[in-house]
Design a protein around this motif. Sequence first.
Motif, short mmCIF file in Angstrom:
data_model
loop_
_atom_site.label_atom_id
_atom_site.label_comp_id
_atom_site.label_asym_id
_atom_site.label_seq_id
_atom_site.Cartn_x
_atom_site.Cartn_y
_atom_site.Cartn_z
N ALA A 163 0.84 -1.20 0.00
CA ALA A 163 0.00 0.00 0.00
C ALA A 163 0.87 1.25 0.00
O ALA A 163 0.62 2.22 -0.74
CB ALA A 163 -0.93 -0.01 1.20
N SER A 164 1.91 1.25 0.81
CA SER A 164 2.82 2.39 0.88
C SER A 164 3.55 2.59 -0.44
O SER A 164 3.75 3.72 -0.89
CB SER A 164 3.84 2.17 2.02
N GLN A 165 3.92 1.50 -1.08
CA GLN A 165 4.63 1.56 -2.35
C GLN A 165 3.81 2.29 -3.42
O GLN A 165 4.35 2.98 -4.28
CB GLN A 165 4.94 0.13 -2.82
N TYR A 166 2.49 2.17 -3.33
CA TYR A 166 1.61 2.76 -4.35
C TYR A 166 0.76 3.91 -3.79
O TYR A 166 -0.27 4.26 -4.37
CB TYR A 166 0.73 1.66 -4.97
N ASN A 167 1.21 4.47 -2.67
CA ASN A 167 0.53 5.63 -2.08
C ASN A 167 -0.96 5.38 -1.83
O ASN A 167 -1.80 6.23 -2.13
CB ASN A 167 0.72 6.87 -2.95
N LEU A 168 -1.25 4.20 -1.33
CA LEU A 168 -2.62 3.82 -1.00
C LEU A 168 -2.71 3.51 0.49
O LEU A 168 -1.73 3.14 1.12
CB LEU A 168 -3.05 2.58 -1.79
N SER A 169 -3.91 3.65 1.03
CA SER A 169 -4.14 3.16 2.38
C SER A 169 -4.35 1.65 2.31
O SER A 169 -4.73 1.11 1.26
CB SER A 169 -5.37 3.83 2.99
N VAL A 170 -4.10 0.96 3.42
CA VAL A 170 -4.33 -0.48 3.45
C VAL A 170 -5.80 -0.77 3.17
O VAL A 170 -6.13 -1.74 2.46
CB VAL A 170 -3.92 -1.06 4.82
N ARG A 171 -6.68 0.08 3.66
CA ARG A 171 -8.12 -0.12 3.43
C ARG A 171 -8.45 -0.05 1.94
O ARG A 171 -9.21 -0.89 1.43
CB ARG A 171 -8.91 0.93 4.20
N ASN A 172 -7.90 0.96 1.25
CA ASN A 172 -8.19 1.10 -0.18
C ASN A 172 -7.59 -0.05 -1.00
O ASN A 172 -8.20 -0.53 -1.96
CB ASN A 172 -7.67 2.43 -0.70
N LEU A 173 -6.38 -0.48 -0.62
CA LEU A 173 -5.76 -1.61 -1.32
C LEU A 173 -6.58 -2.88 -1.10
O LEU A 173 -6.82 -3.65 -2.04
CB LEU A 173 -4.33 -1.81 -0.84
N SER A 174 -7.03 -3.09 0.14
CA SER A 174 -7.87 -4.26 0.43
C SER A 174 -9.15 -4.23 -0.39
O SER A 174 -9.60 -5.27 -0.89
CB SER A 174 -8.22 -4.30 1.92
N ARG A 175 -9.72 -3.03 -0.55
CA ARG A 175 -10.96 -2.91 -1.33
C ARG A 175 -10.70 -3.25 -2.79
O ARG A 175 -11.52 -3.92 -3.45
CB ARG A 175 -11.51 -1.50 -1.21
N LEU A 176 -9.54 -2.82 -3.33
CA LEU A 176 -9.20 -3.15 -4.71
C LEU A 176 -9.11 -4.66 -4.92
O LEU A 176 -9.63 -5.21 -5.89
CB LEU A 176 -7.86 -2.51 -5.09
N PHE A 177 -8.44 -5.34 -3.99
CA PHE A 177 -8.32 -6.79 -4.08
C PHE A 177 -9.69 -7.46 -3.96
O PHE A 177 -10.04 -8.35 -4.75
CB PHE A 177 -7.38 -7.32 -2.98
N ASN A 178 -10.47 -7.05 -2.97
CA ASN A 178 -11.75 -7.69 -2.71
C ASN A 178 -12.72 -7.55 -3.87
O ASN A 178 -13.42 -8.50 -4.23
CB ASN A 178 -12.37 -7.13 -1.43
#
Length: 267
Positions: free
Chosen positions: A189-204
Amino acid sequence: MNTEQQEYISLISRSTHDDILIKKTGWEAINFQEHAHKKFQIIYTLSGTLHVETGGVNYFVPEKHIAWIPEKASHKLSSNSRQVSLIIFYINLNITPDDGKNRFSIYSTNGIIAENLKFIASKGKVITRGKQTDLYNFALSFFNLLPQMTLGADFLLKTLVIPNDSRLHPILNYITEHIHEDLNMEQIASQYNLSVRNLSRLFNTSGIHFSSYVNHLRITRAIELLTDGDNTVQEVAYKVGFNTPNNFNRVFKQVTGKSPKTYIKGI
């Protein structure tokens, strides 16, 4: 795709309905960009491993397995193995549209299947019905029966879906390139300037479970390395990102149903 590969695809298009084409690859790199042709393509991985991308899904085909690609199915072929050797058959099969043989499949082999594949492949680059009637009829019957002669390849049918959301593509590429590292959601998430929540949402929303995806990639890469034969099981465990060989063995068995040593003995 190199010139030789392009010329061979053109040859398939020019071949007649009653031609069975046979191609043997040497110990070479495999990189066929997206293409399709009018015949069924049946690929036997004699040595090394293969990736087949078709219908938005990336499939992994280990050594001594068969990739069954229906006619007119658009697909890409590639390999991460250091060297790979394939036997490829192109054949017209009279199959009704609703027949299960019209779906992409991966099959395991046994001694009988392997020997028949090698026998047919030993008869030259082309088998023609008019000139080699008995051999042609044998090959046609064998390939029509092949799906009934072997079971599907279990875990291999648990495929990696390529998401429609383009935002995930560079992230998944990063995971693949860094699969040997200690990956976690926070770091990515940090690598792509995303929050963990937003990255999790993308995966889900793309139907991808992060840890399962990472484990699948690691085991796939492990099989490629084990097939090359240059590393011990312990060395492979560390090379694909596991902290301990025991953890590697546990996850490998979860994914494949077998221990690494048992799996390699079976191919």
